[in-house]
Scaffold this motif. Sequence first.
Motif, PDB file in Angstrom:
ATOM      1  N   HIS A   9      -1.132  -5.096  -0.379  1.00 59.37           N
ATOM      2  CA  HIS A   9      -2.110  -4.238  -0.543  1.00 59.37           C
ATOM      3  C   HIS A   9      -3.376  -5.438  -0.032  1.00 59.37           C
ATOM      4  O   HIS A   9      -3.799  -6.089  -1.039  1.00 59.37           O
ATOM      5  N   HIS A  11      -7.153  -5.065   2.361  1.00 58.69           N
ATOM      6  CA  HIS A  11      -8.198  -4.474   3.121  1.00 58.69           C
ATOM      7  C   HIS A  11      -8.418  -5.342   4.317  1.00 58.69           C
ATOM      8  O   HIS A  11      -8.556  -6.562   4.104  1.00 58.69           O
ATOM      9  N   LYS A 118      -2.354   6.380   2.334  1.00 54.61           N
ATOM     10  CA  LYS A 118      -3.048   6.133   1.146  1.00 54.61           C
ATOM     11  C   LYS A 118      -4.037   7.144   0.693  1.00 54.61           C
ATOM     12  O   LYS A 118      -4.508   7.682   1.356  1.00 54.61           O
ATOM     13  N   HIS A 185      -3.149  -1.375  -8.339  1.00 50.68           N
ATOM     14  CA  HIS A 185      -3.701  -1.867  -9.620  1.00 50.68           C
ATOM     15  C   HIS A 185      -3.155  -1.669 -10.824  1.00 50.68           C
ATOM     16  O   HIS A 185      -3.790  -1.961 -11.712  1.00 50.68           O
ATOM     17  N   ASP A 250      -5.360  -7.155  -2.847  1.00 50.18           N
ATOM     18  CA  ASP A 250      -6.530  -6.473  -2.562  1.00 50.18           C
ATOM     19  C   ASP A 250      -7.553  -7.466  -1.953  1.00 50.18           C
ATOM     20  O   ASP A 250      -8.870  -7.264  -1.899  1.00 50.18           O
TER      21      ASP A 250
HETATM   22 ZN   LIG Z   1      -7.518  -1.947  -2.427  1.00 51.65          ZN
END
Ligand SMILES: [Zn+2]
Length: 287
Positions: A9, A11, A118, A185, A250
């Motif tokens: 995960h 970005h 997603k 998460h 993340d």
């Molecule tokens: Zn994220």
Amino acid sequence: MMMKIIDAHIHFGVSEGFDHVAQESRQVNSVEFLAKAFADNHVVQAIAMGTRRGDNSAVCSPQTPDLGGKLNPEHYNQPDFIRYCCGVDSSALPGCDLAQSLAEFEQLLRTPQCVGIKIYTGYNHLYPHDRIHYPFYELAQQYDVPVVLHTGDTAGTRGLVKYSHPLEIDELAMAFPQVRFVMAHYGNPWIVDATEVAIKNPNVFIDLSGLAAGDFSVDDFFENYRGYVEHLRTWMAYLSDYGKFMYGSDWPLVRVDTYIELIRRLTPEKYHPQIFYENAKRVFTRL
Ligand SMILES: [Zn+2]
């Protein structure tokens, strides 16, 4: 320790927002910076969550990560260590051409770089089990890719956390027993609820991104959040299946080395090969 890692995960994209969060943890939001940080820490593959909106507003084009310019499935403009999940712009779905949208998702799902779908529950004010999402879950089943759902707290005030509560994944997991769902998460801070949903449903998995953010030292974190750390360890142990957990960071919200260290210290060492690598290979079968 030379352990191969998959970061399930991250970005990745050109945006002022991501530039800013990268700076806050003394990083640079660039492919060069990320490639070096990954190489230094044995991260061999990462899955980026698509956040860039499609150009054609008449259809709900898949959201993709991007270095800028239009994503071309034939000439994939991203480095080989990054795969991605195409994002569903749920809030726009009622007003768009669904058939066209699904065709665009299929076009990406036919390429090896697209490894999942997603859904931004919480940010988009629709439940994960809202029927409007069903055609996308059917696509996930057809192409044998997992669906990653945002669960837990939302960044900023515009999300609505009732939509991202992990309990909402239960109904979905039951409706699509052939689809693998990932609660991003760990439903944080609803760890207990997320644990139960993962125990109950064989097709539900958890990524461990988003348990901490920003620039911090792991020693300070374990000192300042002792109760939280014990809570996480308690419920991970209660779940009794480390095959459910995948490492995710993340990025760029945290430093690559710091977050690896955090999850390493949080979880039992004998399960590290599963958590940091093998589980992601099983869930994201295209990796
Ligand atoms: Zn994220």
